[in-house]
Design an enzyme around this catalytic site. Structure first.
Site, mmCIF file in Angstrom:
data_model
loop_
_atom_site.group_PDB
_atom_site.id
_atom_site.type_symbol
_atom_site.label_atom_id
_atom_site.label_comp_id
_atom_site.label_asym_id
_atom_site.label_seq_id
_atom_site.Cartn_x
_atom_site.Cartn_y
_atom_site.Cartn_z
ATOM 1 N N ASN A 11 12.742 35.734 -21.176
ATOM 2 C CA ASN A 11 14.031 35.260 -20.646
ATOM 3 C C ASN A 11 13.802 34.694 -19.245
ATOM 4 O O ASN A 11 13.641 35.436 -18.287
ATOM 5 C CB ASN A 11 15.023 36.439 -20.592
ATOM 6 C CG ASN A 11 16.343 36.023 -19.956
ATOM 7 O OD1 ASN A 11 16.642 34.838 -19.846
ATOM 8 N ND2 ASN A 11 17.145 37.005 -19.551
ATOM 9 N N TRP A 12 13.822 33.359 -19.179
ATOM 10 C CA TRP A 12 13.530 32.714 -17.884
ATOM 11 C C TRP A 12 14.747 32.657 -16.964
ATOM 12 O O TRP A 12 14.626 32.242 -15.815
ATOM 13 C CB TRP A 12 13.034 31.284 -18.122
ATOM 14 C CG TRP A 12 11.651 31.209 -18.689
ATOM 15 C CD1 TRP A 12 10.780 32.256 -18.915
ATOM 16 C CD2 TRP A 12 10.958 30.024 -19.096
ATOM 17 N NE1 TRP A 12 9.598 31.785 -19.439
ATOM 18 C CE2 TRP A 12 9.686 30.427 -19.556
ATOM 19 C CE3 TRP A 12 11.290 28.673 -19.123
ATOM 20 C CZ2 TRP A 12 8.746 29.505 -20.030
ATOM 21 C CZ3 TRP A 12 10.361 27.754 -19.596
ATOM 22 C CH2 TRP A 12 9.100 28.172 -20.042
ATOM 23 N N LYS A 13 15.929 32.995 -17.503
ATOM 24 C CA LYS A 13 17.163 32.923 -16.709
ATOM 25 C C LYS A 13 17.316 31.503 -16.122
ATOM 26 O O LYS A 13 16.935 30.541 -16.774
ATOM 27 C CB LYS A 13 17.155 33.997 -15.621
ATOM 28 C CG LYS A 13 16.750 35.365 -16.181
ATOM 29 C CD LYS A 13 16.985 36.482 -15.246
ATOM 30 C CE LYS A 13 16.429 37.756 -15.861
ATOM 31 N NZ LYS A 13 16.872 38.961 -15.197
ATOM 32 N N HIS A 97 23.725 39.232 -22.274
ATOM 33 C CA HIS A 97 22.840 39.759 -21.216
ATOM 34 C C HIS A 97 23.711 40.419 -20.146
ATOM 35 O O HIS A 97 24.819 39.945 -19.860
ATOM 36 C CB HIS A 97 22.014 38.616 -20.628
ATOM 37 C CG HIS A 97 20.912 39.113 -19.738
ATOM 38 N ND1 HIS A 97 21.138 39.505 -18.445
ATOM 39 C CD2 HIS A 97 19.592 39.328 -19.973
ATOM 40 C CE1 HIS A 97 19.999 39.932 -17.917
ATOM 41 N NE2 HIS A 97 19.044 39.830 -18.823
ATOM 42 N N GLU A 99 23.646 40.292 -17.066
ATOM 43 C CA GLU A 99 24.059 39.381 -15.984
ATOM 44 C C GLU A 99 25.277 38.578 -16.416
ATOM 45 O O GLU A 99 26.180 38.327 -15.611
ATOM 46 C CB GLU A 99 22.885 38.459 -15.601
ATOM 47 C CG GLU A 99 21.816 39.230 -14.831
ATOM 48 C CD GLU A 99 20.406 38.677 -14.960
ATOM 49 O OE1 GLU A 99 20.222 37.558 -15.463
ATOM 50 O OE2 GLU A 99 19.471 39.411 -14.562
ATOM 51 N N GLU A 169 18.600 47.155 -22.812
ATOM 52 C CA GLU A 169 18.207 46.826 -21.443
ATOM 53 C C GLU A 169 19.043 47.649 -20.459
ATOM 54 O O GLU A 169 20.177 47.260 -20.133
ATOM 55 C CB GLU A 169 18.452 45.343 -21.174
ATOM 56 C CG GLU A 169 17.640 44.429 -22.040
ATOM 57 C CD GLU A 169 17.332 43.119 -21.326
ATOM 58 O OE1 GLU A 169 16.147 42.790 -21.221
ATOM 59 O OE2 GLU A 169 18.252 42.458 -20.829
ATOM 60 N N GLY A 175 15.069 43.657 -13.379
ATOM 61 C CA GLY A 175 14.719 42.960 -12.144
ATOM 62 C C GLY A 175 14.564 43.892 -10.943
ATOM 63 O O GLY A 175 14.509 43.433 -9.807
ATOM 64 N N SER A 214 12.016 45.312 -16.431
ATOM 65 C CA SER A 214 10.788 45.407 -15.638
ATOM 66 C C SER A 214 9.535 45.666 -16.481
ATOM 67 O O SER A 214 8.636 46.407 -16.064
ATOM 68 C CB SER A 214 10.945 46.463 -14.536
ATOM 69 O OG SER A 214 12.010 46.110 -13.667
ATOM 70 N N GLY A 235 11.909 39.502 -18.394
ATOM 71 C CA GLY A 235 12.440 38.561 -17.418
ATOM 72 C C GLY A 235 11.340 38.089 -16.479
ATOM 73 O O GLY A 235 10.538 37.209 -16.812
ATOM 74 N N GLY A 236 11.285 38.693 -15.303
ATOM 75 C CA GLY A 236 10.379 38.257 -14.236
ATOM 76 C C GLY A 236 8.945 37.979 -14.679
ATOM 77 O O GLY A 236 8.374 36.928 -14.360
HETATM 78 C C1 PEP Z 1 15.943 40.570 -18.384
HETATM 79 O O1 PEP Z 1 16.513 39.858 -17.568
HETATM 80 O O2 PEP Z 1 16.308 40.548 -19.561
HETATM 81 C C2 PEP Z 1 14.875 41.427 -17.904
HETATM 82 C C3 PEP Z 1 14.460 42.374 -18.703
HETATM 83 O O3 PEP Z 1 14.399 41.181 -16.644
HETATM 84 P P1 PEP Z 1 13.123 41.879 -15.927
HETATM 85 O O4 PEP Z 1 12.011 41.926 -16.941
HETATM 86 O O5 PEP Z 1 12.824 41.007 -14.770
HETATM 87 O O6 PEP Z 1 13.576 43.256 -15.540
#
Ligand code: PEP
Length: 251
Positions: A11-13, A97, A99, A169, A175, A214, A235-236
């Site tokens: 997930n590049w957001k 998500h 967010e 999640e 994040g 994470s 994500g990151g």
């Molecule tokens: C996400 O945004 O779905 C996510 C899991 O982010 P991160 O891996 O950065 O915690």
């Protein structure tokens, strides 16, 4: 290891231009080797979707969007429909998500409509659910997950249930660098499966349920080695092709 095919999604957001998407995919697809036993999905922003589909045409990587509207068309400025996504070769879409729930006020009743639209368009939904830190501390994790699953899946037919991918999640782990322990992640994923099983036990045993929060190359193996956890939404760490590849290899 279960019979379920591992599922890894990036997930590049709101990150990466078209050029950066091309650069990532040229490196990632070039290094991917044989990951044919796994579902690998990259979710770029809308502007990069068509380029990403094109770049991955002869690779096992599939492309997903990060959101869509439930209606087929209409006066919904700034929105994108399921058929617009399928028309350019997108195969999946992230829904709900945290967010989007927190920053864009997305509700469970909207998500219920989106799930029906996604499934009838032949797209694969990656439905995100999870509790906040306060909710976990107050012992409400199961209640929150149950509420989200029941509301979001309410209008989905039993036959379509197993086509849904759910990403557990925990909001406190997204994040933040604070990963759920493998035990915490497995317990929550197992609970999610048990709630789906109350509707249909065969669908629950086929459904891929991921962990997200994470995930990095350094913790992927212990999380993804757990029987109940079928993959990760990343994500990151998915912004770097070598890191995302290491996570895919760990599954
Ligand atoms: C996400 O945004 O779905 C996510 C899991 O982010 P991160 O891996 O950065 O915690």
């Amino acid at each position: 290891m279960s019979e379920r095919k591992p599922y890894l999604a990036a997930n590049w957001k709101m990150q990466k231009t078209i050029e950066e998407t091309e650069d990532f995919l040229d490196r990632f697809v070039g290094d991917i080797g044989d990951l044919s036993g796994k579902d690998i999905v990259v979710c770029p922003p809308f502007t990069s979707l068509a380029t990403a589909v094109d770049r991955c045409r002869r690779s096992p990587v599939r492309i997903a969007a990060q959101n869509m509207h439930h209606a087929e068309s209409g006066a919904y400025t700034g929105e994108i429909s399921a058929s617009m996504l399928t028309s350019i070769g997108v195969e999946a879409v992230i829904l709900g998500h945290s967010e989007r729930r927190a920053l864009f006020c997305e509700t469970d009743s909207e998500l219920a409509l989106k799930l029906v639209a996604v499934l009838s368009a032949g797209l694969e939904p990656i439905l995100c659910i999870g509790e906040s830190e306060d909710e976990r501390e107050e012992g409400q994790m199961e209640e929150v997950l149950r509420r989200q699953i029941e509301a979001d899946l309410e209008q989905v037919d039993e036959q379509a249930l197993s086509r849904i991918v759910i990403a557990y999640e925990p909001i406190w782990a997204i994040g933040t660098g604070k990963t759920a322990s493998p035990e915490q992640a497995e317990e929550a994923v197992g609970f999610v499966r048990s709630v789906v099983a109350e509707r249909d036990s065969a669908a629950a045993s086929q459904m891929r349920i991921l962990y997200g929060g994470s995930v990095k190359p350094g913790n992927a193996e212990e999380l993804l080695g757990r029987e109940e956890i079928d993959g990760a939404l990343v994500g990151g760490a998915s912004l770097d092709p070598a890191d995302f590849l290491a996570i895919c290899e760990a599954a």
